[in-house]
Write an enzyme that holds these catalytic residues in place. Structure first.
Site, short mmCIF file in Angstrom:
data_model
loop_
_atom_site.label_atom_id
_atom_site.label_comp_id
_atom_site.label_asym_id
_atom_site.label_seq_id
_atom_site.Cartn_x
_atom_site.Cartn_y
_atom_site.Cartn_z
N THR A 126 0.86 -1.18 0.00
CA THR A 126 0.00 0.00 0.00
C THR A 126 0.90 1.24 0.00
O THR A 126 1.68 1.44 0.92
CB THR A 126 -0.88 0.00 1.27
OG1 THR A 126 -1.64 -1.20 1.26
CG2 THR A 126 -1.80 1.20 1.33
N GLU A 154 -3.61 -4.78 -2.58
CA GLU A 154 -4.09 -6.01 -1.96
C GLU A 154 -5.35 -5.72 -1.14
O GLU A 154 -5.39 -4.75 -0.41
CB GLU A 154 -2.98 -6.51 -1.03
CG GLU A 154 -3.22 -7.85 -0.45
CD GLU A 154 -3.62 -8.83 -1.53
OE1 GLU A 154 -2.76 -9.19 -2.34
OE2 GLU A 154 -4.81 -9.22 -1.59
N LYS A 210 -6.96 1.85 -2.90
CA LYS A 210 -6.66 1.08 -1.69
C LYS A 210 -6.95 1.91 -0.43
O LYS A 210 -7.59 1.44 0.52
CB LYS A 210 -5.20 0.63 -1.74
CG LYS A 210 -4.67 0.01 -0.48
CD LYS A 210 -5.35 -1.31 -0.18
CE LYS A 210 -5.06 -1.74 1.22
NZ LYS A 210 -4.65 -3.09 1.38
N ASN A 214 -10.09 1.11 2.42
CA ASN A 214 -9.91 0.91 3.87
C ASN A 214 -10.52 2.06 4.67
O ASN A 214 -11.09 1.84 5.74
CB ASN A 214 -8.42 0.75 4.21
CG ASN A 214 -7.98 -0.70 4.02
OD1 ASN A 214 -8.79 -1.56 3.69
ND2 ASN A 214 -6.70 -0.98 4.23
N CYS A 266 -3.76 -2.28 9.19
CA CYS A 266 -4.13 -1.58 7.96
C CYS A 266 -5.05 -0.38 8.16
O CYS A 266 -4.71 0.73 7.75
CB CYS A 266 -4.75 -2.57 6.99
SG CYS A 266 -3.71 -3.98 6.73
C1 UGA Z 1 -8.36 -4.84 6.13
C2 UGA Z 1 -9.30 -4.83 4.93
O1 UGA Z 1 -10.57 -5.37 5.30
C3 UGA Z 1 -8.71 -5.64 3.77
O2 UGA Z 1 -9.58 -5.54 2.63
C4 UGA Z 1 -7.34 -5.05 3.40
O3 UGA Z 1 -6.72 -5.81 2.38
C5 UGA Z 1 -6.45 -5.08 4.64
O4 UGA Z 1 -7.09 -4.34 5.71
C6 UGA Z 1 -5.14 -4.45 4.25
O5 UGA Z 1 -5.13 -3.24 3.99
O6 UGA Z 1 -4.15 -5.17 4.08
P1 UGA Z 1 -7.75 -6.62 8.06
O7 UGA Z 1 -6.87 -5.54 8.63
O8 UGA Z 1 -7.20 -7.99 7.91
O9 UGA Z 1 -8.24 -6.20 6.58
O10 UGA Z 1 -9.01 -6.70 9.01
P2 UGA Z 1 -10.59 -6.49 8.89
O11 UGA Z 1 -11.27 -7.79 8.84
O12 UGA Z 1 -10.93 -5.52 7.83
O13 UGA Z 1 -10.90 -5.84 10.33
C7 UGA Z 1 -10.30 -4.60 10.72
C8 UGA Z 1 -10.84 -4.16 12.05
O14 UGA Z 1 -12.19 -3.72 11.95
C9 UGA Z 1 -10.84 -5.25 13.13
O15 UGA Z 1 -10.38 -4.70 14.35
C10 UGA Z 1 -12.29 -5.66 13.25
O16 UGA Z 1 -12.64 -6.15 14.53
C11 UGA Z 1 -12.98 -4.32 12.96
N1 UGA Z 1 -14.36 -4.47 12.44
C12 UGA Z 1 -14.60 -5.09 11.26
C13 UGA Z 1 -15.41 -3.91 13.18
O17 UGA Z 1 -15.22 -3.34 14.27
N2 UGA Z 1 -16.69 -4.01 12.67
C14 UGA Z 1 -16.95 -4.62 11.48
O18 UGA Z 1 -18.14 -4.67 11.06
C15 UGA Z 1 -15.88 -5.18 10.76
#
Ligand code: UGA
Length: 450
Positions: A126, A154, A210, A214, A266
């Site tokens: 990124t 990604e 990207k 996010n 991220c």
């Molecule tokens: C995130 C993005 O979702 C991916 O698409 C992206 O590729 C990635 O960052 C990156 O930039 O590499 P990730 O960090 O693995 O992925 O985690 P997420 O599943 O998106 O969750 C992020 C945070 O949001 C977590 O703390 C989760 O608990 C929180 N979250 C998620 C909520 O509080 N509520 C929701 O409805 C969803």
């Protein structure tokens, strides 16, 4: 196709393994001797569901190889992925050092083979708008190799990375040449059905896509977190609101779950970077500024709620923390809500006992003996004045709650992820405080029901 991946960290390893599984010959380059040995021994250095098995299968067949030798790895490569770190500098700009270093090393190696065919260099990291253009200029100036550069951000999520990689919603490719787009289209062919999933644009649009993705997701979560304040004041249920708006096809249901704040490597980094990218062109991006403020406040508000509802001062209170990872199915604690919540609790004089199925060792490096560590949630809660649930591990929903309530000093649960069932909590004799949902209060302790 012959593919080389420079950097076998999280993104590099998942991408390389998935590309090997769709038939490409993949060589992963890893400079860290310890990590390389793990890979060459056929083990996966990170915890990611499904990755280990897939990696082992394609490593055994020879489709996926690992080395520390860039020169050998790029010899026949048609596509070279740069999956190296792009850390933020103290002033918020991105450190291009690893990217330029890796790009130059690849080009110098390619130039030695006097190849007259074009090699496509793919930037997965990124990076702020303008980085790919700068990298291309740098490589053209510094090397003799025939290269083209594409941005290929990604979108995979930790915990479902393999699934996301194999079933992408879309593949974004930013570049300046039709030839480069065709190479990438061939590379991803089995993954881009229907054709509309393959999106081409210029470098800057891909880079900004990207950050926009996010930040938009972080904004949705933060909007719902802000709604929890109103829900608690007016007696509404944020889950009902989530369903009520998520069923509108223009809004959709994803990433609307309220909680004690988003984390990970991220969202926090990319939202902050978008603020910086905006400032760099003279624009104060109030929107992304507010997202960050809401997220910070949400963790603080969670601790304030514990303090208000506990019925005793936080100083000297025993608080059991369930869940340390920034989300379930990972051992990653980067920017996890638990970091701030535990710090606030300790600052207020609470005694914190904590547990997590995967992330405890990582968290121990941060809090050391400031926190007492427990192997499981049942032991962790014993003798506590309250439980604070911070990660939505599925196993936390099926615990022996009556038994747990009976062993606690006062059976109170603060559910920072809204993942427990209100009726189950009431039946087990808990006072139960979710976020933005009706609480269960004034419950009698039913120790005799254990
Ligand atoms: C995130 C993005 O979702 C991916 O698409 C992206 O590729 C990635 O960052 C990156 O930039 O590499 P990730 O960090 O693995 O992925 O985690 P997420 O599943 O998106 O969750 C992020 C945070 O949001 C977590 O703390 C989760 O608990 C929180 N979250 C998620 C909520 O509080 N509520 C929701 O409805 C969803």
């Amino acid at each position: 196709m012959d593919v080389t991946i420079i950097g076998c960290g999280y993104v590099g390893l998942v991408t390389g393994t998935c590309l090997a599984s769709i038939g490409h010959t993949v060589r992963g380059v890893e400079k860290d001797a310890k990590k390389l040995k793990t890979l060459l021994d056929g083990h996966c250095p990170i915890f990611e569901p499904g990755l280990h098995e897939l990696m082992q299968e394609h490593f055994a067949s020879g489709q996926l190889q690992f080395t520390d030798n860039v020169k050998a790895a790029v010899k026949d490569a048609e596509v070279v992925f740069l999956c190296v770190g792009t850390p933020s500098k103290p002033d918020g700009t991105v450190d291009m050092g690893f990217l330029e270093g890796a790009g130059k090393e690849v080009c110098d190696a390619l130039a030695e083979y006097n190849n007259d065919y074009m090699v496509t260099i793919v930037v997965k990291s990124t990076v702020p708008a303008g980085t790919n253009r700068k990298l291309y200029g740098f490589l053209k100036e510094q090397t003799r190799a025939h290269v083209q550069v594409v941005s290929n951000p990604e979108f995979l999520k930790e915990g479902t990375a393999v699934q996301d990689c194999m079933n992408p919603d879309r593949i974004v490719v930013g570049g300046e040449s039709r030839e480069a787009f065709l190479v990438m289209r061939r590379l991803y062919d089995p993954l881009v059905k229907p054709e509309e999933k393959f999106l081409t644009m210029n470098w800057e649009s891909a880079e900004l896509t990207k950050y926009a993705a996010n930040s938009m997701l972080a904004a949705r979560i933060s909007f719902m977190n802000e709604m929890t304040i109103l829900c608690e004041q007016y007696g509404a249920d944020v889950e009902d609101i989530r369903k009520g708006i998520g069923s509108d096809s223009r809004i959709g249901p994803a990433f609307l779950k309220a909680g004690c704040g988003y984390g990970g490597s991220c969202f926090p980094k990319d939202v902050a970077a978008l603020e910086h990218i905006s400032r760099a062109v003279g624009h104060e991006n109030l929107f992304v500024h507010v997202i960050q403020t809401i997220n910070k406040n949400q963790k603080k508000r969670f601790v304030d709620k514990i303090e208000n509802k506990l019925g005793r001062p936080l100083a000297g209170a025993k608080i059991a923390v369930w869940g340390l990872a920034f989300k379930a199915d990972t051992d990653d604690i980067r920017e996890s809500a638990a970091l701030d919540v535990i710090r606030y609790l300790l600052d207020k004089g609470a005694q914190v006992k904590a547990t997590d199925p995967k992330a405890m060792e990582n968290m121990k490096q941060i809090f050391k003996d400031e926190v007492e560590w427990s192997q499981d949630p049942v032991t962790c809660a014993a003798g506590a004045d309250a439980v604070a649930l911070l990660t939505d591990w599925p196993q936390y929903t099926t615990l022996p709650f009556r038994k747990i309530a009976a062993t606690m000093s006062s059976p109170i649960i603060f559910d920072g992820r809204n993942c427990l069932h209100r009726d189950v909590m009431r039946d087990a004799g808990f006072q139960y405080y979710p976020i933005g949902r009706p609480a269960v209060e004034n419950t009698l302790r039913l120790k005799n029901r254990v």
